[in-house]
Design an enzyme around this catalytic site. Structure first.
Site, mmCIF file in Angstrom:
data_model
loop_
_atom_site.group_PDB
_atom_site.id
_atom_site.type_symbol
_atom_site.label_atom_id
_atom_site.label_comp_id
_atom_site.label_asym_id
_atom_site.label_seq_id
_atom_site.Cartn_x
_atom_site.Cartn_y
_atom_site.Cartn_z
ATOM 1 N N SER A 1 38.979 31.504 32.330
ATOM 2 C CA SER A 1 38.560 31.749 30.965
ATOM 3 C C SER A 1 38.031 30.516 30.233
ATOM 4 O O SER A 1 37.366 30.679 29.215
ATOM 5 C CB SER A 1 39.725 32.331 30.181
ATOM 6 O OG SER A 1 40.774 31.380 30.080
ATOM 7 N N LYS B 1 38.772 24.124 23.680
ATOM 8 C CA LYS B 1 38.772 25.576 23.899
ATOM 9 C C LYS B 1 39.223 26.275 22.619
ATOM 10 O O LYS B 1 40.121 25.779 21.926
ATOM 11 C CB LYS B 1 39.703 25.895 25.074
ATOM 12 C CG LYS B 1 39.681 27.335 25.547
ATOM 13 C CD LYS B 1 40.538 27.495 26.801
ATOM 14 C CE LYS B 1 40.561 28.929 27.328
ATOM 15 N NZ LYS B 1 41.355 29.070 28.565
ATOM 16 N N SER C 1 42.429 29.345 34.935
ATOM 17 C CA SER C 1 41.372 29.263 33.921
ATOM 18 C C SER C 1 40.771 27.893 33.659
ATOM 19 O O SER C 1 39.772 27.790 32.960
ATOM 20 C CB SER C 1 41.883 29.807 32.594
ATOM 21 O OG SER C 1 41.711 31.189 32.590
HETATM 22 N N1 GLN Z 1 41.559 35.013 35.327
HETATM 23 C C1 GLN Z 1 42.969 35.081 35.111
HETATM 24 C C2 GLN Z 1 43.291 36.195 34.152
HETATM 25 O O1 GLN Z 1 42.389 36.879 33.764
HETATM 26 C C3 GLN Z 1 43.476 33.769 34.632
HETATM 27 C C4 GLN Z 1 43.170 33.501 33.221
HETATM 28 C C5 GLN Z 1 43.772 32.245 32.729
HETATM 29 O O2 GLN Z 1 44.149 31.365 33.497
HETATM 30 N N2 GLN Z 1 43.859 32.156 31.418
HETATM 31 O O3 GLN Z 1 44.409 36.407 33.788
#
Ligand code: GLN
Length: 479
Positions: free
Chosen positions: A143, A68, A167
């Site tokens: 994400s 990532k 995410s």
């Molecule tokens: N979708 C969640 C957010 O927007 C989690 C994102 C994540 O786990 N990095 O904060």
């Protein structure tokens, strides 16, 4: 099956039996990436030596991996999919990267993500969206959408992602693969570009549960560079893969089976529960009464920490620096403003503002401090539940993958796609998402299994037992 479609443990077996070589695997992945990444748009950066360098025959695990774009790789631009980090080249490796390199896994490249990991769809990336390999018009989740997409499209054998509120697990569910978030403190965060430091964890995205255990074996363990990483020995997680759930008690929290959940998602999860029952697990109805506050609590604590963490991007030390063009003479403050206005995307700005607000004098007690208190209550719900059950099962996401563009202008709808995953981060517990079938739209559905802190072994055991009695993890997308 083609080489690029196999799991890491299958490839390692083949290498051992002289049925293939690390070089053949690299070549096979290279061709697959050339063929399909123009459709999926998952890689943001291929490392020159990743699939090209000749692997050392002494390497313990020469299985290529995707990273990532929020993990520092020495000498490689690392941007968190944000314009503000354009040109930032870390001078060191994140601890997980160092450990992966020590095993001899070639790093293929950085993959796409939501900007600074803010999102559930990978659409907030400065590189544009990634597609879901199962339906190119749909999002891969986020994400860690790039990490999930490259595994589902067989453009990588496995990948590393990060999970602050879901995410890893939500994109794994939407792409039909396995994604796991370890206990907070199990894996070092050193070199992970911070979003919310009390919630972030790095974890594996893989084609099956055995690969997940193998990759956790590589990345887990204490690290003097991260004081939140717990000094506790790492068991061999593959020892938990026993295909036996007889006598285990599994909780089903009533708060997770709510209205608004896609009916076919619910049906698949209930099918999975039925199957585990047949295998000898005992199911009990449990309650996690503070679940309804999880999303609000997460978006207070998460944005507060994000706004503090993002304060360091001021145009001085990292990445982008912009001077206002319209001023003949500009001050330092003008430079900060111009850099941050142009460098951050819309969602990053929204989070910085929300977080700065809830931390500000006069509002701190009402929002941030209250958020911390509710977080404790959520954690206590889980403690009580784990007094009576070995594991908890829920859906991973209330829906299957949605269309690109469908939720991007409605932040609240986007935030709600994390309702089932956020609590594990607030409580610090491990959680895994495994494929449990397909919706009526033909898109994958994920099943989430949570256990108590540092009981990844129980989590893997339940996940493996389910997986071994199903075929979902063997499905491959044809692109
Ligand atoms: N979708 C969640 C957010 O927007 C989690 C994102 C994540 O786990 N990095 O904060």
């Amino acid at each position: 099956m083609e080489l690029y479609e196999l799991t890491a443990h299958e490839l390692l077996d083949q290498i051992k039996n002289n049925a293939t070589t690390p070089r053949d695997i690299q070549q096979s992945l290279k061709e697959q990436i050339e063929r399909v990444d123009q459709k999926v748009h998952a890689y943001v950066r291929l490392f020159a030596d990743g699939l090209n360098a000749i692997p050392d025959p002494q390497n313990a695990c020469p299985i290529p991996i995707a990273i990532k774009d929020n993990m520092c790789v020495s000498g490689q631009e690392t941007t968190c999919a944000s314009t503000i980090l354009a040109g930032f080249v870390p001078p060191y490796d994140a601890t997980v990267i160092q450990r992966i390199k020590t095993q001899g896994c070639p790093l293929i490249g950085h993959v796409n993500m939501d900007e600074f990991a803010f999102g559930s769809s990978t659409e907030t990336s400065c590189y544009g969206p990634t597609s879901n390999p199962w339906n190119l018009e749909c999002v891969p989740g986020g994400s860690s959408g790039g990490s999930a997409a490259v595994v589902a499209s067989s453009e990588s054998v496995w990948a590393i992602g990060s999970d602050t509120g879901g995410s890893i697990r939500q994109p794994a569910a939407l792409c039909g693969i396995v994604g796991m978030k370890p206990t907070y403190g199990r894996v070092s965060r050193y070199g992970l570009i911070a979003f919310a430091s009390s919630l972030d964890q790095i974890g594996p995205l893989t084609k099956d549960v055995r690969d997940s255990a193998l990759l956790l074996n590589i990345i887990a363990g204490p690290d003097p560079m991260d004081s939140t990483c717990i000094d506790r020995p790492v068991p061999d997680y593959t020892q938990s893969l026993v295909n036996d759930v007889r006598g285990l008690k599994i909780g089903i929290p009533k708060e997770y089976f709510i209205e608004g959940m896609q009916p076919d998602v619910k049906a698949r999860v209930l099918d999975a529960i039925k199957l585990l029952k047949k295998q000898g697990a005992e199911f009990v109805d449990i309650t996690l009464p503070h679940t309804e506050y999880a999303v609000a609590t997460y978006y207070i604590i998460g944005t507060a920490e994000a706004s503090s963490n993002l304060a360091r991007y001021d145009g001085v030390q990292y990445g982008l620096r912009k001077q206002p063009d319209h001023l003949r003479k500009s001050t330092l403050v003008d430079m900060y403003e111009e850099t941050r206005s142009r460098g951050f995307g819309k969602e990053a700005k929204r989070r910085v503002m929300l977080g700065a607000y809830s931390l500000s004098a006069g509002y701190y007690d009402a929002y941030y401090l209250k958020g911390l208190k509710v977080r404790t209550l959520i954690k206590q719900d889980f403690d009580k539940a784990f007094d009576i059950v070995d594991a908890i099962i829920t859906p991973t996401s209330p829906t299957t993958a949605f269309k690109i563009g469908e939720k991007i202008d409605d932040p609240l709808a986007m935030y709600l796609s994390d309702i089932y995953t956020i609590s594990a981060n607030l409580a610090g517990i491990p959680a895994i998402s495994i494929p449990c079938g397909f919706g009526n739209d033909g898109l994958p559905v994920g099943l989430q299994i949570m256990t108590k802190p540092f009981d990844e072994e129980m989590m893997f055991r339940v996940a493996y037992a389910y997986e071994q009695n199903t075929e979902w993890h063997k499905q491959r997308v044809q692109l």
